[in-house]
Design an enzyme around this catalytic site. Structure first.
Site, mmCIF file in Angstrom:
data_model
loop_
_atom_site.group_PDB
_atom_site.id
_atom_site.type_symbol
_atom_site.label_atom_id
_atom_site.label_comp_id
_atom_site.label_asym_id
_atom_site.label_seq_id
_atom_site.Cartn_x
_atom_site.Cartn_y
_atom_site.Cartn_z
ATOM 1 C CG PHE A 72 -2.197 1.218 0.910
ATOM 2 C CD1 PHE A 72 -2.719 0.816 0.313
ATOM 3 C CD2 PHE A 72 -2.379 1.929 1.940
ATOM 4 C CE1 PHE A 72 -3.530 2.487 -0.037
ATOM 5 C CE2 PHE A 72 -2.720 3.299 2.038
ATOM 6 C CZ PHE A 72 -4.338 3.011 0.596
ATOM 7 C CG ASP A 109 -1.184 -2.072 6.923
ATOM 8 O OD1 ASP A 109 -2.458 -2.309 7.585
ATOM 9 O OD2 ASP A 109 -0.732 -0.912 6.582
ATOM 10 C CE LYS A 158 -8.236 0.536 4.585
ATOM 11 N NZ LYS A 158 -8.808 0.969 3.976
#
Length: 410
Positions: free
Chosen positions: A125, A196, A222
């Site tokens: 990411f 992560d 999320k």
């Protein structure tokens, strides 16, 4: 042949079906973007209203003590710990994922002073990579971020690797890393491993303790349904806590914040990862959301996730032929709770789907991404998405000019 009747049958047998009523979901909308922003738990609405009206409105500054605001980062952290396989006192809720990446990488480099490389994969990411690059630039002295293809990550571990930074579930494709095997390989090379968990926490069982993980971060908005811009979390394995040294040494990470000493003394344990004053309104909403998630059996959540995503893959390929290309792993156990398909006009296709009441998202350059939050996503939602996609593609509806105009957020 898969039909809507199959979806209805699977929904009727779903042991998690009752959780859907715990969330606010607009009528007539199919929401498959829970991997970007989770739906609103009804209890979060009630909790925030109480915090605003009573704790802030009536309690005012007294609520730091009377309502326990000052302890909220650790209380929320302990709840998150139960979802990621960590122990009590190993997780705090604080700041953003990006800020927490900076903290854990800084600490990891300090724990491996004889090494200077942060290793990651090319497709990680971007914000994680940007932070790592900025930290290496800040430190100088030979520190660097080294990026390699995903397939070469383990072979790239060497005697100069201080920390391996990876995202558990790939944000574009949904492909999973083997948490335990990768962590073990990092340790065998003498490196620390930082994970992560942004696209896995809350959507599947995660066992940081069992994997021997050193450090981890993740976001709250999320699958954890903490709300837009919800604070993130940070994990430090207990064995590293007393040596954990990160440069954002704010007052709430001090051993005695209200002693107002001129010099910094780190708090014991994971509390030293804290920095500034916690955002009480957003953290309270997050706290209420976690109570809902903790009622669910994560093994059942994962079973449903695999079934939902498999149903979706099979139905898309049945109804849409070769119009889109699967880029997620075909084997359910190798992916997270999302399915991604490639299409050259992905952005316009998704805008056309959204206009039909089906909300997913797009990741550049050509990925249609559909996130399945098992607590509130139904098999019928998957079927309706497939039917909308099967309508948009052959009709070329996505070629209309209004679907090609780019919005600021994709």
């Amino acid at each position: 042949m898969i039909t809507r009747a199959d979806a209805e049958r699977l929904d009727a047998a779903d042991p998690l079906a009752s959780f859907r009523d715990r969330f606010v979901l607009p009528d007539g909308l199919v929401y498959l973007d829970g991997n970007s922003l989770g739906a609103l738990p009804k209890t979060a609405t009630e909790r925030v209203a109480r915090v605003v009206a009573r704790e802030w409105g009536e309690g005012l500054v007294r609520s730091w003590n009377d309502a326990g605001w000052i302890d909220l980062p650790r209380r929320v952290g302990d709840k998150i710990a139960r979802l990621v396989g960590a122990g009590e006192g190993e997780v705090v809720c604080a700041d953003s994922t990006s800020v927490n990446v900076f903290k854990v990488l800084s600490a990891a480099l300090a724990l491996r002073p004889e090494r200077s490389t942060i290793l990651s994969e090319e497709g990680n990411f971007p914000t994680d990579l940007y932070v790592a690059e900025g930290l290496a630039r800040l430190l100088g002295k030979g520190h660097r971020l080294r990026l390699v293809p995903r397939k070469d990550v383990l072979s790239a571990l060497d005697a100069d690797t201080a920390v391996l930074l990876l995202t558990h579930v790939d944000y574009r494709t949904g492909e999973r890393h083997d948490l335990e095997a990768v962590t073990r390989a990092g340790h065998e090379a003498g490196a620390l491993v930082a994970w992560d968990l942004a696209h896995s926490a809350g959507a599947m069982p995660v066992d940081l303790t069992g994997a021997g993980a050193d450090l981890a971060v993740g976001c709250g908005y999320k699958y954890l349904c903490g709300g837009p811009g919800a604070p993130a979390f940070l994990y430090v394995a207990r064995r590293h806590q007393e040596a954990f040294d990160q440069p954002l040494s704010g007052w709430l990470g001090h051993a005695e914040p209200f002693a107002f000493e001129a010099a910094y003394r780190p708090a014991p344990g994971v509390a030293r990862a804290l920095c500034g004053t916690p955002p009480i309104l957003s953290m309270s909403a997050f706290d209420a959301a976690l109570d809902v998630l903790l009622e669910a059996d994560l093994a059942l959540v994962r079973t449903k996730s695999e079934a939902l995503t498999s149903f979706f893959v099979e139905a898309v390929e049945q109804e849409c032929g070769g119009a889109v290309r699967l880029v997620s792993p075909r084997v359910a156990s190798l992916r997270g709770s999302q399915v991604s398909f490639a299409h050259p006009d992905a952005y316009a296709v998704m805008r056309a789907l959204i206009a039909r009441g089906v909300v997913g998202d797009v990741r550049a350059p050509d990925v249609l991404r559909f996130g399945f939050a098992p607590l509130y996503t139904r098999f019928v939602d998957a079927w309706e998405t497939v039917r909308a996609l099967a309508d948009v593609l052959p009709s070329h509806a996505h070629e209309r000019p209004e679907f090609r105009r780019r919005a600021a957020v994709t």
